[in-house]
Design an enzyme around this catalytic site. Structure first.
Site: not given
Ligand code: NDP
Length: 243
Positions: A141, A154
């Site tokens: 991030s 975070y």
């Molecule tokens: P979302 O919340 O849309 O997606 C997060 C994903 O992580 C989901 O598919 C969720 O799936 C999965 N997840 C969460 N916990 C678990 C777990 N214990 N095991 C397996 N899967 C898990 O957010 P983003 O798409 O934004 O996030 C994706 C990445 O991008 C993250 O690492 C986030 O920190 C990073 N990021 C995002 C930014 C943004 O502005 N969106 C900016 C910077 C970084 P499920 O709940 O089905 O398990």
């Protein structure tokens, strides 16, 4: 360079950046395995890709459990004979100030954002070493470069992902490539799970200017599609300020 027939495991493939990555990589010719906890979401994503003639699969996975991660990677090997890329994307961001003492949420972020990435690395590293090739892509991030109020834990987890990825790059042998992708604000469900009222309200304005999730998927595709001798070590992708 084509990514055709590359076998790619994407964690957190059920929404946001992960789902967009599954979609783009499959449509670019890769064999994509989407992993997350919500299998109903994964099933829909994969079924849509199948209907359109693309190659994709899904696995239920909680990245905080190393045994599950190892099992998932082994299932990929059993089905496809190799794993070319892992995208350690799963992450959570329940923001709050430290004095809110949301200890469970701190621990959860450490478990998913740091341990989850380490588990992905630990599961594929022996296999990629044996294969003599592989690519480990970790999603950090802009919080891996700067700290803001409510985001101390975070950001700490994302600084850790950056440190781990850089360490891995320096140690990497056997043609293993490493990439850190650092997104700025991107449309997804990430902020939906903030339980702290103040932090949640602050996010509404902060996240108003957001990249579409496929923008990050394109950065991931760019890194994967480089020739094998090219290691795209870090990519920071932000919304254009004045757009
Ligand atoms: P979302 O919340 O849309 O997606 C997060 C994903 O992580 C989901 O598919 C969720 O799936 C999965 N997840 C969460 N916990 C678990 C777990 N214990 N095991 C397996 N899967 C898990 O957010 P983003 O798409 O934004 O996030 C994706 C990445 O991008 C993250 O690492 C986030 O920190 C990073 N990021 C995002 C930014 C943004 O502005 N969106 C900016 C910077 C970084 P499920 O709940 O089905 O398990």
């Amino acid at each position: 360079m084509s990514i055709k027939n590359k076998v790619v495991l994407v964690t957190g493939g059920s929404s946001g950046i992960g789902a967009a990555t599954v979609d783009l990589l499959a449509k670019s010719g890769a064999v994509v395995i989407a992993a997350a906890r919500r299998t109903d979401r994964l099933e829909t994503i994969v079924a849509t890709l199948h209907q359109e003639g693309y190659n994709a699969d899904y696995k239920q996975l909680d990245v905080t459990d190393f045994n599950q991660m190892q099992h998932t990677v082994q299932e990929v090997i059993d089905a496809y004979g190799k794993i070319d890329v892992i995208v350690n994307n799963a992450g959570i961001m329940p923001l709050s100030k430290l004095d809110a003492l949301k200890i469970d949420e701190w621990n959860r972020m450490i478990d998913v954002n740091i341990r989850g990435v380490l588990h992905g690395i630990g599961a594929v590293l022996p296999i990629m070493t044996e294969q003599n090739s592989g690519h480990i892509i970790n999603i950090a991030s802009i919080g891996a470069y700067e700290v803001t109020p409510t985001a101390a834990v975070y950001c700490a987890t994302k600084y850790a992902v950056r440190a781990i990825t850089e360490g891995l790059r320096q140690e990497a042998t056997h043609n293993i490539r490493t990439t850190l992708i650092a997104p700025g604000v991107t449309e997804s469900e990430l902020a939906d799970h903030i339980t702290d009222k103040q932090a949640s309200e602050a996010m509404i304005e902060y996240r108003r200017q957001a990249l579409p999730a496929p923008a990050i998927a394109h950065a991931i595709l760019y890194a994967i599609s480089q020739p094998p001798e090219v290691d795209v070590s870090e990519l920071v992708v932000r919304p254009t300020l004045s757009f």
